[in-house]
Write an enzyme that holds these catalytic residues in place. Sequence first.
Site, PDB file in Angstrom:
ATOM      1  N   GLU A  46       0.832  -1.202   0.000  1.00 13.67           N
ATOM      2  CA  GLU A  46       0.000   0.000   0.000  1.00 13.67           C
ATOM      3  C   GLU A  46       0.864   1.247   0.000  1.00 13.67           C
ATOM      4  O   GLU A  46       1.926   1.288   0.629  1.00 13.67           O
ATOM      5  CB  GLU A  46      -0.915   0.061   1.238  1.00 13.67           C
ATOM      6  CG  GLU A  46      -1.907  -1.069   1.350  1.00 13.67           C
ATOM      7  CD  GLU A  46      -3.054  -0.998   0.366  1.00 13.67           C
ATOM      8  OE1 GLU A  46      -3.249   0.062  -0.274  1.00 13.67           O
ATOM      9  OE2 GLU A  46      -3.770  -2.015   0.247  1.00 13.67           O
ATOM     10  N   THR A  47       0.375   2.261  -0.704  1.00 11.84           N
ATOM     11  CA  THR A  47       0.914   3.615  -0.611  1.00 11.84           C
ATOM     12  C   THR A  47      -0.224   4.536  -0.204  1.00 11.84           C
ATOM     13  O   THR A  47      -1.304   4.500  -0.804  1.00 11.84           O
ATOM     14  CB  THR A  47       1.526   4.076  -1.942  1.00 11.84           C
ATOM     15  OG1 THR A  47       2.623   3.219  -2.277  1.00 11.84           O
ATOM     16  CG2 THR A  47       2.032   5.507  -1.850  1.00 11.84           C
TER      17      THR A  47
END
Length: 270
Positions: A46-47
């Site tokens: 995830e970002t």
Amino acid sequence: MPLPFYQVDAFAATPFTGNPAAVCLLQGDRDADWMRGVAAEMNLSETAFLAPQDDEATYRLRWFTPTDEVALCGHATLASAHALWTHEQASSEAPLHFETASGRLTTRRDDGWIWMDVPTDPVAPTDPPAPLLDALGDTTPKEVGWSGRDYLVRLPDADAVRALQPVFSSLNALEEARGTIVTAPAPADDVDFVSRFFAPRVGVPEDPVTGSAHCALGPYWAARTGHTTLTGRQVSARGGTVRVRLDAPDAERVTLGGQAVTVVEGRLNA
């Protein structure tokens, strides 16, 4: 203008454990294609993208895997709060609020732990679809549930969870699901249950530690143990611990607790 970003190991007390997330602080509007491109570049599960709102303790928060935007990500929320408190001079005495696709999420600090108030994701029993059974190979589930987002599969014991080698092509065929949680009760006194999480269809073959999966795991194990304060251990290769608190097994909100450590600070020139 370069944008500050941080890589944070979430649900971790030491570097190189838990689940790494990138946290990018925006200074203006950016479109989803740009965010997706940054997330693909970071190539982490995830970002997180944070945009300050008028209230200095409130941020707009969006989450992207390397391929898709998701509606809820616990570990990247924890990483975002850690980055703001540790590096961006947010007041450690006050909670932080995040406006997200899953509504407003609030985080607080307490004795070295970050606590997130998030919606539960209750699981209803269901008949397992054929691709899910195919993905489990010779492992026979004791129970299968569906949260509306993920399948939850209870295996016979913690050793079966650790040993599972799922068939990813079969998991990819579960087009209705973001991912699949596998879980079992834990034999250790300090942990109530173990789990793993697989989401190859959204670009995450196995997630190291998944906060959002505990939105389902919390009420699931609370209903079966009668305990509303639980500790989960995600037994991926990196591993991580998630504390879970509910007001009741059927509560609509759950509080998830974890630790975090920064491993990278940088500037994004894009």
